[in-house]
Structures are given as C-alpha cells and as structure tokens.
Design an enzyme around this catalytic site. Structure first.
Site, PDB file in Angstrom:
ATOM      1  CG  MET A   1      -0.445  -7.895  -7.355  1.00 25.74           C
ATOM      2  SD  MET A   1       0.486  -6.712  -8.377  1.00 25.74           S
ATOM      3  CE  MET A   1       1.449  -7.844  -9.379  1.00 25.74           C
ATOM      4  NE  ARG A   2      -6.710 -11.849  -7.098  1.00 22.09           N
ATOM      5  CZ  ARG A   2      -6.562 -13.168  -7.231  1.00 22.09           C
ATOM      6  NH1 ARG A   2      -6.950 -13.752  -8.348  1.00 22.09           N
ATOM      7  NH2 ARG A   2      -6.040 -13.888  -6.266  1.00 22.09           N
TER       8      ARG A   2
ATOM      9  CG  HIS B   1       3.087  -0.743 -15.794  1.00 20.89           C
ATOM     10  ND1 HIS B   1       2.852  -2.022 -15.304  1.00 20.89           N
ATOM     11  CD2 HIS B   1       4.101  -0.864 -16.685  1.00 20.89           C
ATOM     12  CE1 HIS B   1       3.686  -2.869 -15.883  1.00 20.89           C
ATOM     13  NE2 HIS B   1       4.454  -2.191 -16.719  1.00 20.89           N
TER      14      HIS B   1
ATOM     15  CG  ASN C   1      -2.473   0.006 -12.889  1.00 21.50           C
ATOM     16  OD1 ASN C   1      -2.382  -0.160 -11.673  1.00 21.50           O
ATOM     17  ND2 ASN C   1      -1.709  -0.639 -13.754  1.00 21.50           N
TER      18      ASN C   1
ATOM     19  N   GLY D   1       0.784  -1.226   0.000  1.00 21.86           N
ATOM     20  CA  GLY D   1       0.000   0.000   0.000  1.00 21.86           C
ATOM     21  C   GLY D   1       0.817   1.277   0.000  1.00 21.86           C
TER      22      GLY D   1
ATOM     23  CG  ASN E   1       1.709   3.954  -5.779  1.00 24.68           C
ATOM     24  OD1 ASN E   1       2.161   5.070  -5.966  1.00 24.68           O
ATOM     25  ND2 ASN E   1       2.199   2.867  -6.361  1.00 24.68           N
TER      26      ASN E   1
END
Length: 202
Positions: free
Chosen positions: A91-92, A110, A108, A11, A13
């Site tokens: 992670m999905r 990345h 998101n 956690g 971020n």
C-alpha cells in the site's frame, strides 16, 4: 525468475503465486517477502512456507517509503537475488531508488480495468460509478499511481445484487488466477514492452 514479494496485508495474492509455483504452473522461485506492516498476515504465511520474510519499517510517510527505508528494501531484495519485484497488496508508492535498481522489473495487480478507477478501493469506485463491467489489471509499475504499461486484463460483470464485499471477492478470485499467469508469460520471455504498449510474442 526470482521473485521478491512486497505486501502490506493478508497476502492472498502471495498465496496464489506461491501455490502456482508449488503446482509447477509458474516456473519461478519466491526468494523473499517484505512487509511495511509488522504484524501483516503475509509475513506469517511466508513463515509457514519457509520463505525468508522481513518487516522493514516504512519511515515517516503515510503513502510511500522514506528514502532510507527504500534503500533497506532494495538492499534486502538484492541480497536475496531478486530479479522481479512483485507487489501483492503493498500500500505504498515506490520512488526513485526502486526504479534505479529494478526499472521495468516491478509488477502490480490492481482491482479494476485500468485506466479506470485508479487508487484505493477501486471495486467500490466502480460500484459507486455504476459501471456494468470492471475487473483487474496486471501492470508494470512506473512512478505514478496505477499508471504503468498494462500486461494482462480480465473483466468481471457487475451484478445488480452486488455490494462492495461481493464484487471485491469476485475480483480477487480473478486476481489469483491472472497474476500467476502474467508472471509465467514473463518467465517464458513472451512479454515485450514497446513503450506503453505490451505485446505477447508468439
């Protein structure tokens, strides 16, 4: 802007976004945190900040939520009034039910300069490939893996002395600044989607 966070891990971020809200540099409200990992540290951090937090089992699949789980996630987000879904180390891969309810409203971050090095451990991919510059990308989420429209990107130089851990740490420092910045631009109505292109309004 009412943010719902989905996360699977530590956690960091989440903390950066919550801190930006606390400091008043991000004009948003974090209304719920959901994890697919029962003992994820992100849930404990949400608890410490007094933010509603839930573990919702992901179902039988390894890389995505099963349809029943997706329905529970979306129901929980809706019940808390979420207007933007923010992935923070989740992670999905999300599927149809999310996009039916939050199309164009899922973000998101990345750890690479997309479209390079999609998928897992992008910093290690960059190091192994031998690039001299990598970075991080805030993007909208679509049905693919790290394929959505790019909102913000920033670069990190790869040093000759870097290993996977040191490079990842520098990318994460950048993530913690870039993600709240992107969210604030959206909150101010400055982000316009034109197909795959994202432009900033003056």
């Amino acid at each position: 802007m009412k943010i719902g966070i989905l996360g699977s891990g530590r956690g960091t971020n989440f903390e950066a976004i919550a801190d930006a809200i606390d400091r008043g540099v991000l004009k948003a409200e974090m209304v719920v945190v959901i994890s697919d990992v029962e003992n994820a540290l992100i849930l404990e951090k949400a608890k410490q900040k007094g933010i509603p937090h839930f573990y919702i089992p992901p179902g039988k699949y390894q890389t995505r939520l099963d349809p029943q789980a997706e329905k529970k996630y979306v129901t929980c987000l809706k019940e808390h009034g979420v207007t933007w879904v923010v992935l923070a180390g989740f992670m999905r891969v999300l599927k149809e039910i999310f996009f039916e309810n939050y199309s164009g409203k899922i973000l998101n971050i990345h750890p690479s300069l997309l479209p390079s090095f999609r998928g897992l451990k992008a910093w290690s991919q960059a190091l192994d490939y031998g690039v001299k510059i990598t970075g991080c990308t805030v993007h909208a989420v679509d049905g693919g893996v790290d394929t959505g429209p790019i909102i913000l990107q920033e670069a990190v130089r790869v040093e000759d002395s870097d290993n996977s851990e040191t490079l990842h740490a520098r990318i994460q420092e950048l993530e913690h600044r870039l993600y709240p910045q992107a969210l604030q631009l959206i909150a101010e109505g400055k982000v316009e989607f034109r197909g795959r292109r994202v432009v900033m309004k003056r």
